[in-house]
Design a protein around this motif. Structure first.
Motif, PDB file in Angstrom:
ATOM      1  N   LEU A   1       0.818  -1.210   0.000  1.00  0.00           N
ATOM      2  CA  LEU A   1       0.000   0.000   0.000  1.00  0.00           C
ATOM      3  C   LEU A   1       0.853   1.261   0.000  1.00  0.00           C
ATOM      4  N   ASN A   2       1.919   1.269   0.774  1.00  0.00           N
ATOM      5  CA  ASN A   2       2.767   2.459   0.794  1.00  0.00           C
ATOM      6  C   ASN A   2       3.528   2.633  -0.522  1.00  0.00           C
ATOM      7  N   LYS A   3       3.845   1.526  -1.174  1.00  0.00           N
ATOM      8  CA  LYS A   3       4.427   1.618  -2.518  1.00  0.00           C
ATOM      9  C   LYS A   3       3.407   2.193  -3.497  1.00  0.00           C
ATOM     10  N   TYR A   4       2.161   1.757  -3.374  1.00  0.00           N
ATOM     11  CA  TYR A   4       1.092   2.262  -4.233  1.00  0.00           C
ATOM     12  C   TYR A   4       0.947   3.777  -4.083  1.00  0.00           C
ATOM     13  N   LEU A   5       1.023   4.275  -2.857  1.00  0.00           N
ATOM     14  CA  LEU A   5       0.828   5.701  -2.598  1.00  0.00           C
ATOM     15  C   LEU A   5       1.895   6.574  -3.240  1.00  0.00           C
ATOM     16  N   GLN A   6       3.005   5.984  -3.636  1.00  0.00           N
ATOM     17  CA  GLN A   6       4.077   6.755  -4.273  1.00  0.00           C
ATOM     18  C   GLN A   6       3.778   7.094  -5.733  1.00  0.00           C
ATOM     19  N   ASN A   7       2.764   6.462  -6.312  1.00  0.00           N
ATOM     20  CA  ASN A   7       2.388   6.772  -7.691  1.00  0.00           C
ATOM     21  C   ASN A   7       1.701   8.136  -7.758  1.00  0.00           C
ATOM     22  N   PRO A   8       1.813   8.839  -8.900  1.00  0.00           N
ATOM     23  CA  PRO A   8       1.216  10.166  -9.018  1.00  0.00           C
ATOM     24  C   PRO A   8      -0.278  10.165  -8.680  1.00  0.00           C
ATOM     25  N   ASN A   9      -0.644  10.985  -7.701  1.00  0.00           N
ATOM     26  CA  ASN A   9      -2.039  11.192  -7.270  1.00  0.00           C
ATOM     27  C   ASN A   9      -2.695   9.965  -6.655  1.00  0.00           C
ATOM     28  N   ALA A  10      -1.924   8.911  -6.408  1.00  0.00           N
ATOM     29  CA  ALA A  10      -2.512   7.713  -5.802  1.00  0.00           C
ATOM     30  C   ALA A  10      -2.795   7.907  -4.319  1.00  0.00           C
ATOM     31  N   ASN A  11      -2.220   8.958  -3.715  1.00  0.00           N
ATOM     32  CA  ASN A  11      -2.494   9.244  -2.303  1.00  0.00           C
ATOM     33  C   ASN A  11      -3.718  10.146  -2.122  1.00  0.00           C
TER      34      ASN A  11
ATOM     35  N   SER B   1     -21.530  -0.780   3.089  1.00  0.00           N
ATOM     36  CA  SER B   1     -20.658  -0.046   4.000  1.00  0.00           C
ATOM     37  C   SER B   1     -20.004   1.081   3.215  1.00  0.00           C
ATOM     38  N   LEU B   2     -19.016   1.731   3.812  1.00  0.00           N
ATOM     39  CA  LEU B   2     -18.241   2.773   3.134  1.00  0.00           C
ATOM     40  C   LEU B   2     -17.018   2.173   2.467  1.00  0.00           C
ATOM     41  N   HIS B   3     -16.669   2.666   1.270  1.00  0.00           N
ATOM     42  CA  HIS B   3     -15.334   2.431   0.739  1.00  0.00           C
ATOM     43  C   HIS B   3     -14.795   3.747   0.193  1.00  0.00           C
ATOM     44  N   LEU B   4     -13.521   3.997   0.459  1.00  0.00           N
ATOM     45  CA  LEU B   4     -12.835   5.149  -0.089  1.00  0.00           C
ATOM     46  C   LEU B   4     -11.883   4.667  -1.174  1.00  0.00           C
ATOM     47  N   GLY B   5     -11.996   5.265  -2.354  1.00  0.00           N
ATOM     48  CA  GLY B   5     -11.147   4.891  -3.473  1.00  0.00           C
ATOM     49  C   GLY B   5      -9.966   5.837  -3.594  1.00  0.00           C
ATOM     50  N   LEU B   6      -8.763   5.299  -3.503  1.00  0.00           N
ATOM     51  CA  LEU B   6      -7.545   6.106  -3.626  1.00  0.00           C
ATOM     52  C   LEU B   6      -7.096   6.091  -5.082  1.00  0.00           C
ATOM     53  N   GLY B   7      -6.869   7.272  -5.637  1.00  0.00           N
ATOM     54  CA  GLY B   7      -6.486   7.358  -7.047  1.00  0.00           C
ATOM     55  C   GLY B   7      -7.667   7.792  -7.885  1.00  0.00           C
ATOM     56  N   ALA B   8      -7.810   7.181  -9.060  1.00  0.00           N
ATOM     57  CA  ALA B   8      -8.760   7.620 -10.093  1.00  0.00           C
ATOM     58  C   ALA B   8     -10.120   8.023  -9.522  1.00  0.00           C
ATOM     59  N   HIS B   9     -10.605   9.189  -9.969  1.00  0.00           N
ATOM     60  CA  HIS B   9     -11.915   9.681  -9.541  1.00  0.00           C
ATOM     61  C   HIS B   9     -12.943   9.453 -10.645  1.00  0.00           C
ATOM     62  N   ASN B  10     -14.188   9.858 -10.393  1.00  0.00           N
ATOM     63  CA  ASN B  10     -15.270   9.622 -11.347  1.00  0.00           C
ATOM     64  C   ASN B  10     -15.964  10.929 -11.731  1.00  0.00           C
ATOM     65  N   GLN B  11     -15.200  12.048 -11.700  1.00  0.00           N
ATOM     66  CA  GLN B  11     -15.819  13.364 -11.862  1.00  0.00           C
ATOM     67  C   GLN B  11     -15.445  14.082 -13.158  1.00  0.00           C
TER      68      GLN B  11
ATOM     69  N   TRP C   1      -7.176  16.790 -11.445  1.00  0.00           N
ATOM     70  CA  TRP C   1      -6.065  15.840 -11.410  1.00  0.00           C
ATOM     71  C   TRP C   1      -6.589  14.480 -11.864  1.00  0.00           C
ATOM     72  N   SER C   2      -5.673  13.589 -12.194  1.00  0.00           N
ATOM     73  CA  SER C   2      -6.088  12.263 -12.667  1.00  0.00           C
ATOM     74  C   SER C   2      -5.087  11.210 -12.213  1.00  0.00           C
TER      75      SER C   2
ATOM     76  N   TYR D   1     -21.231   3.553 -13.711  1.00  0.00           N
ATOM     77  CA  TYR D   1     -20.327   2.657 -13.001  1.00  0.00           C
ATOM     78  C   TYR D   1     -19.182   3.484 -12.459  1.00  0.00           C
ATOM     79  N   ALA D   2     -18.913   3.362 -11.163  1.00  0.00           N
ATOM     80  CA  ALA D   2     -17.960   4.258 -10.517  1.00  0.00           C
ATOM     81  C   ALA D   2     -16.517   3.790 -10.645  1.00  0.00           C
ATOM     82  N   ASP D   3     -16.299   2.555 -11.043  1.00  0.00           N
ATOM     83  CA  ASP D   3     -14.943   2.007 -11.041  1.00  0.00           C
ATOM     84  C   ASP D   3     -14.210   2.265 -12.341  1.00  0.00           C
ATOM     85  N   THR D   4     -12.898   2.252 -12.238  1.00  0.00           N
ATOM     86  CA  THR D   4     -12.041   2.305 -13.417  1.00  0.00           C
ATOM     87  C   THR D   4     -11.869   0.883 -13.941  1.00  0.00           C
ATOM     88  N   ILE D   5     -12.388   0.590 -15.130  1.00  0.00           N
ATOM     89  CA  ILE D   5     -12.367  -0.793 -15.628  1.00  0.00           C
ATOM     90  C   ILE D   5     -11.751  -0.854 -17.018  1.00  0.00           C
TER      91      ILE D   5
END
Length: 340
Positions: free
Chosen positions: A235-245, A274-284, A290-291, A336-340
């Motif tokens: 997860l911490n490696k993932y956060l190092q990608n641009p805007n993934a945090n 329940s709740l889920h928070l998506g880190l990275g790509a948005h749906n707006q 940012w992207s 659909y809210a996900d990046t597919i």
């Protein structure tokens, strides 16, 4: 039980008697034997269907697709049939008929995702969105220490996902979530459910006792820790990608028939109520400046969700009486809210 599951599945694809159905697979699709033996051949509601591998029909896909009323692409974890779907859409779809993409095609998909008919989920989604549109804040708490404040802004759109297909839009299953965006999320998130991602992760995504702790300031992850060191490193490696945090999605699973998470990366898990928070790509789209091509969801299991001071979910159960009365939704995207 399987008959009820299959009847609910039919409600999502809006199947009517005597429609012909084409199931499209490829080399990545899970073995279809379970689906044929446990559902199609047992229930017999779909009388006219065919399975075809994409490798055998790619040269004349449009012609083959147009000879059926419904075309259903059976996907694995990854989006491996997206190019073929895009080609059909660019060529005008399939003659006023319907197309669907089923991700995470598996026994677990049917056992967990189709315990509730589409109409129930569509109504629940609408009432949650209507409640949110009339609220200023969302507060999230759980027994592990989650204390999160999400400020809502109606300039950001909501996604209303329940598997609906139209001529212009492919229906995507598993169904059931609503989602939006906020650039003002602050507090502590202790994730106790599972993770999901738009890329494959070769570990069990169910967290169990391995909680993920995050400190969040203005929708940016400032600190993340997980006691399971492999998960923490990933997860911490993932956060190092641009805007993934950055938090790109505030999502609420609405599949109220789900009973448990499944032990593989899947969209099934984020449909959990329940709740889920998506880190990275948005749906707006252009509303957010940012992207990111990556998306990773942190999914809670047991929590309390308040819209302003109204409790709308308590430990995976929506408090229907506290939601806004059913009314028409205007300017809310069915998608659909996900990046597919």
């Amino acid at each position: 039980m399987k008959n009820e599951i299959f009847e609910n599945f039919l409600s999502f694809i809006e199947y009517t008697k005597n429609e012909t159905v084409l199931f499209v697979t490829n080399k990545f699709t899970r073995d279809t034997t379970f689906f044929k033996e446990e559902y199609l051949e047992t229930n017999k509601a779909i009388e006219h269907y065919s399975f075809k591998e994409i490798e055998n029909i790619s040269d004349n896909l449009q012609e083959v697709a147009n000879s059926f009323d419904l075309v259903i692409f059976l996907e694995s974890i990854d989006s491996t049939l997206g190019e073929e779907v895009s080609t059909l859409l660019k060529n005008g779809g399939i003659s006023n008929k319907r197309m669907y993409r089923i991700f995470n095609f598996s026994p677990e998909l049917f056992e967990q995702s189709f315990n509730t008919p589409m109409s129930h989920i569509e109504m629940l989604n609408r009432r949650i969105i209507l409640t949110a549109l009339n609220s200023e804040f969302i507060y999230i708490k759980n027994k592990f220490g989650t204390d999160l404040e999400i400020k809502l802004n109606n300039k950001y759109g909501w996604i209303h996902s329940f598997g609906k297909a139209t001529k212009e839009q492919v229906g995507v299953l598993p169904p059931s979530e609503v989602a939006t965006y906020s650039n003002e999320i602050n507090g502590i998130l202790i994730t106790d459910g599972a993770i999901n991602a738009n890329f494959n992760i070769p570990i069990n995504p169910i967290l169990g006792t391995n909680k993920i702790e995050c400190n969040i300031e203005n929708s940016i992850i400032k600190y993340l820790n997980c006691d399971f060191k492999v998960m923490d490193l990933l997860l911490n490696k993932y956060l190092q990608n641009p805007n993934a945090n950055r938090i790109g999605e505030v999502g609420f699973g609405t599949n109220i028939g789900m009973k448990k998470f499944v032990p593989f990366i899947s969209h099934i898990n984020e449909r959990y109520p329940s709740l889920h928070l998506g880190l990275g790509a948005h749906n707006q789209g252009s509303l957010v400046d940012w992207s990111s091509p990556l998306h990773l969801d942190l999914i809670l299991h047991d929590c309390q969700i308040y819209f302003d001071d109204t409790l709308v979910l308590n430990n995976s159960t929506y408090n229907i009486d506290n939601l806004h009365p059913l009314a028409p939704l205007e300017n809310v995207k069915i998608g659909y809210a996900d990046t597919i």
